[in-house]
Motif scaffolding. Structure first.
Motif, PDB file in Angstrom:
ATOM      1  N   CYS A 169      53.626  43.960  39.425  1.00  9.53           N
ATOM      2  CA  CYS A 169      54.029  43.651  40.791  1.00  9.53           C
ATOM      3  C   CYS A 169      54.568  44.908  41.466  1.00  9.53           C
ATOM      4  O   CYS A 169      55.413  45.604  40.906  1.00  9.53           O
ATOM      5  CB  CYS A 169      55.092  42.563  40.780  1.00  9.53           C
ATOM      6  N   GLU A 170      54.092  45.170  42.657  1.00  5.00           N
ATOM      7  CA  GLU A 170      54.503  46.355  43.393  1.00  5.00           C
ATOM      8  C   GLU A 170      55.965  46.259  43.847  1.00  5.00           C
ATOM      9  O   GLU A 170      56.617  47.253  44.133  1.00  5.00           O
ATOM     10  CB  GLU A 170      53.574  46.500  44.601  1.00  5.00           C
ATOM     11  N   CYS A 171      56.470  45.055  43.907  1.00  4.78           N
ATOM     12  CA  CYS A 171      57.804  44.828  44.458  1.00  4.78           C
ATOM     13  C   CYS A 171      58.879  44.797  43.369  1.00  4.78           C
ATOM     14  O   CYS A 171      59.927  45.400  43.528  1.00  4.78           O
ATOM     15  CB  CYS A 171      57.772  43.517  45.228  1.00  4.78           C
ATOM     16  N   CYS A 172      58.651  44.101  42.256  1.00  5.62           N
ATOM     17  CA  CYS A 172      59.668  43.974  41.214  1.00  5.62           C
ATOM     18  C   CYS A 172      59.222  44.573  39.885  1.00  5.62           C
ATOM     19  O   CYS A 172      59.964  44.538  38.914  1.00  5.62           O
ATOM     20  CB  CYS A 172      60.059  42.509  41.028  1.00  5.62           C
ATOM     21  N   ASP A 173      58.010  45.112  39.846  1.00  8.35           N
ATOM     22  CA  ASP A 173      57.475  45.788  38.665  1.00  8.35           C
ATOM     23  C   ASP A 173      57.278  44.852  37.472  1.00  8.35           C
ATOM     24  O   ASP A 173      57.169  45.295  36.344  1.00  8.35           O
ATOM     25  CB  ASP A 173      58.373  46.965  38.260  1.00  8.35           C
ATOM     26  N   ARG A 174      57.246  43.571  37.725  1.00  8.10           N
ATOM     27  CA  ARG A 174      56.965  42.614  36.660  1.00  8.10           C
ATOM     28  C   ARG A 174      55.517  42.793  36.179  1.00  8.10           C
ATOM     29  O   ARG A 174      54.642  43.115  36.976  1.00  8.10           O
ATOM     30  CB  ARG A 174      57.147  41.204  37.212  1.00  8.10           C
ATOM     31  N   ASP A 175      55.274  42.589  34.891  1.00  8.16           N
ATOM     32  CA  ASP A 175      53.917  42.698  34.367  1.00  8.16           C
ATOM     33  C   ASP A 175      53.034  41.571  34.887  1.00  8.16           C
ATOM     34  O   ASP A 175      53.446  40.418  34.903  1.00  8.16           O
ATOM     35  CB  ASP A 175      53.931  42.635  32.837  1.00  8.16           C
ATOM     36  N   LEU A 176      51.837  41.932  35.314  1.00  7.22           N
ATOM     37  CA  LEU A 176      50.857  40.941  35.761  1.00  7.22           C
ATOM     38  C   LEU A 176      49.540  41.221  35.044  1.00  7.22           C
ATOM     39  O   LEU A 176      48.662  41.890  35.586  1.00  7.22           O
ATOM     40  CB  LEU A 176      50.667  41.027  37.278  1.00  7.22           C
ATOM     41  N   PRO A 177      49.412  40.742  33.815  1.00 14.93           N
ATOM     42  CA  PRO A 177      48.191  40.986  33.055  1.00 14.93           C
ATOM     43  C   PRO A 177      46.981  40.343  33.731  1.00 14.93           C
ATOM     44  O   PRO A 177      47.144  39.463  34.584  1.00 14.93           O
ATOM     45  CB  PRO A 177      48.479  40.355  31.689  1.00 14.93           C
ATOM     46  N   PRO A 178      45.778  40.807  33.375  1.00 20.28           N
ATOM     47  CA  PRO A 178      44.560  40.298  34.040  1.00 20.28           C
ATOM     48  C   PRO A 178      44.436  38.781  33.988  1.00 20.28           C
ATOM     49  O   PRO A 178      43.854  38.183  34.898  1.00 20.28           O
ATOM     50  CB  PRO A 178      43.427  40.952  33.250  1.00 20.28           C
ATOM     51  N   ALA A 179      44.988  38.149  32.962  1.00 21.59           N
ATOM     52  CA  ALA A 179      44.860  36.697  32.836  1.00 21.59           C
ATOM     53  C   ALA A 179      45.959  35.948  33.592  1.00 21.59           C
ATOM     54  O   ALA A 179      45.961  34.719  33.627  1.00 21.59           O
ATOM     55  CB  ALA A 179      44.887  36.302  31.364  1.00 21.59           C
ATOM     56  N   SER A 180      46.881  36.675  34.205  1.00 26.78           N
ATOM     57  CA  SER A 180      47.988  36.015  34.893  1.00 26.78           C
ATOM     58  C   SER A 180      47.507  35.259  36.126  1.00 26.78           C
ATOM     59  O   SER A 180      46.689  35.753  36.903  1.00 26.78           O
ATOM     60  CB  SER A 180      49.022  37.058  35.313  1.00 26.78           C
ATOM     61  N   ARG A 181      48.042  34.065  36.293  1.00 25.64           N
ATOM     62  CA  ARG A 181      47.745  33.296  37.510  1.00 25.64           C
ATOM     63  C   ARG A 181      48.875  33.435  38.523  1.00 25.64           C
ATOM     64  O   ARG A 181      48.918  32.736  39.517  1.00 25.64           O
ATOM     65  CB  ARG A 181      47.513  31.824  37.149  1.00 25.64           C
ATOM     66  N   GLU A 182      49.783  34.343  38.225  1.00 22.61           N
ATOM     67  CA  GLU A 182      50.926  34.597  39.108  1.00 22.61           C
ATOM     68  C   GLU A 182      50.689  35.812  39.994  1.00 22.61           C
ATOM     69  O   GLU A 182      51.556  36.186  40.761  1.00 22.61           O
ATOM     70  CB  GLU A 182      52.172  34.881  38.259  1.00 22.61           C
ATOM     71  N   ALA A 183      49.530  36.444  39.860  1.00 28.04           N
ATOM     72  CA  ALA A 183      49.274  37.677  40.609  1.00 28.04           C
ATOM     73  C   ALA A 183      48.696  37.358  41.975  1.00 28.04           C
ATOM     74  O   ALA A 183      47.762  36.564  42.099  1.00 28.04           O
ATOM     75  CB  ALA A 183      48.299  38.556  39.826  1.00 28.04           C
ATOM     76  N   MET A 184      49.255  37.990  43.006  1.00 24.06           N
ATOM     77  CA  MET A 184      48.782  37.808  44.373  1.00 24.06           C
ATOM     78  C   MET A 184      48.348  39.176  44.913  1.00 24.06           C
ATOM     79  O   MET A 184      49.034  40.175  44.685  1.00 24.06           O
ATOM     80  CB  MET A 184      49.904  37.254  45.252  1.00 24.06           C
ATOM     81  N   ILE A 185      47.223  39.206  45.625  1.00 26.40           N
ATOM     82  CA  ILE A 185      46.743  40.484  46.163  1.00 26.40           C
ATOM     83  C   ILE A 185      46.370  40.346  47.637  1.00 26.40           C
ATOM     84  O   ILE A 185      46.068  39.255  48.119  1.00 26.40           O
ATOM     85  CB  ILE A 185      45.494  41.005  45.398  1.00 26.40           C
ATOM     86  N   CYS A 186      46.383  41.502  48.332  1.00 22.66           N
ATOM     87  CA  CYS A 186      45.862  41.536  49.691  1.00 22.66           C
ATOM     88  C   CYS A 186      44.457  42.127  49.641  1.00 22.66           C
ATOM     89  O   CYS A 186      43.944  42.439  48.570  1.00 22.66           O
ATOM     90  CB  CYS A 186      46.771  42.367  50.593  1.00 22.66           C
ATOM     91  N   THR A 187      43.873  42.328  50.789  1.00 19.90           N
ATOM     92  CA  THR A 187      42.498  42.806  50.817  1.00 19.90           C
ATOM     93  C   THR A 187      42.363  44.231  50.284  1.00 19.90           C
ATOM     94  O   THR A 187      41.299  44.639  49.854  1.00 19.90           O
ATOM     95  CB  THR A 187      41.915  42.669  52.243  1.00 19.90           C
ATOM     96  N   PHE A 188      43.463  44.988  50.283  1.00 23.89           N
ATOM     97  CA  PHE A 188      43.450  46.334  49.704  1.00 23.89           C
ATOM     98  C   PHE A 188      43.948  46.351  48.270  1.00 23.89           C
ATOM     99  O   PHE A 188      44.166  47.408  47.695  1.00 23.89           O
ATOM    100  CB  PHE A 188      44.332  47.275  50.538  1.00 23.89           C
ATOM    101  N   GLU A 189      44.161  45.148  47.736  1.00 23.58           N
ATOM    102  CA  GLU A 189      44.654  45.013  46.370  1.00 23.58           C
ATOM    103  C   GLU A 189      46.068  45.521  46.145  1.00 23.58           C
ATOM    104  O   GLU A 189      46.408  45.944  45.045  1.00 23.58           O
ATOM    105  CB  GLU A 189      43.702  45.672  45.365  1.00 23.58           C
ATOM    106  N   CYS A 190      46.877  45.531  47.194  1.00 19.33           N
ATOM    107  CA  CYS A 190      48.305  45.633  46.957  1.00 19.33           C
ATOM    108  C   CYS A 190      48.621  44.385  46.136  1.00 19.33           C
ATOM    109  O   CYS A 190      48.171  43.292  46.477  1.00 19.33           O
ATOM    110  CB  CYS A 190      49.093  45.621  48.258  1.00 19.33           C
ATOM    111  N   THR A 191      49.359  44.533  45.053  1.00 16.35           N
ATOM    112  CA  THR A 191      49.508  43.467  44.071  1.00 16.35           C
ATOM    113  C   THR A 191      50.961  43.056  43.915  1.00 16.35           C
ATOM    114  O   THR A 191      51.828  43.912  43.745  1.00 16.35           O
ATOM    115  CB  THR A 191      48.925  43.941  42.718  1.00 16.35           C
TER     116      THR A 191
END
Ligand code: ZN
Ligand code: ZN
Length: 83
Positions: A8-30
């Motif tokens: 996560c760009e905001c809290c640096d939490r791990d977001l592995p590829p299988a995570s369903r908690e990952a949110m992205i914008c059109t530029f892939e800010c994550t």
């Protein structure tokens, strides 16, 4: 192809590829779902774009096209809301 950034760009939490908690914008800010929802209100603070859930890349595809390991972290993201 999606980069699938590792955290996560905001809290640096791990977001592995299988995570369903990952949110992205059109530029892939994550961002994680918590930050996207509670801190950012569903809007990317970098580009003012919509944040949507990042699709999970199936493991077989991941072997051929691995996720990015480039971690992006902006600790001031909470104070830098769009608008
Ligand atoms: Zn977060
Ligand atoms: Zn963005």
């Amino acid at each position: 192809m999606l980069e699938l950034r590792p955290g996560c760009e905001c809290c640096d939490r791990d977001l592995p590829p299988a995570s369903r908690e990952a949110m992205i914008c059109t530029f892939e800010c994550t961002f994680c779902a918590d930050c996207a929802d509670r801190v950012l209100g569903g809007i990317c603070p970098n580009c003012s774009g919509e944040l949507v859930r990042r699709p999970v890349r199936p493991e077989a595809a991941l072997a051929r096209n691995p996720a990015s390991t480039r971690r992006v972290f902006n600790p001031d993201c909470a104070t830098r809301k769009a608008g």
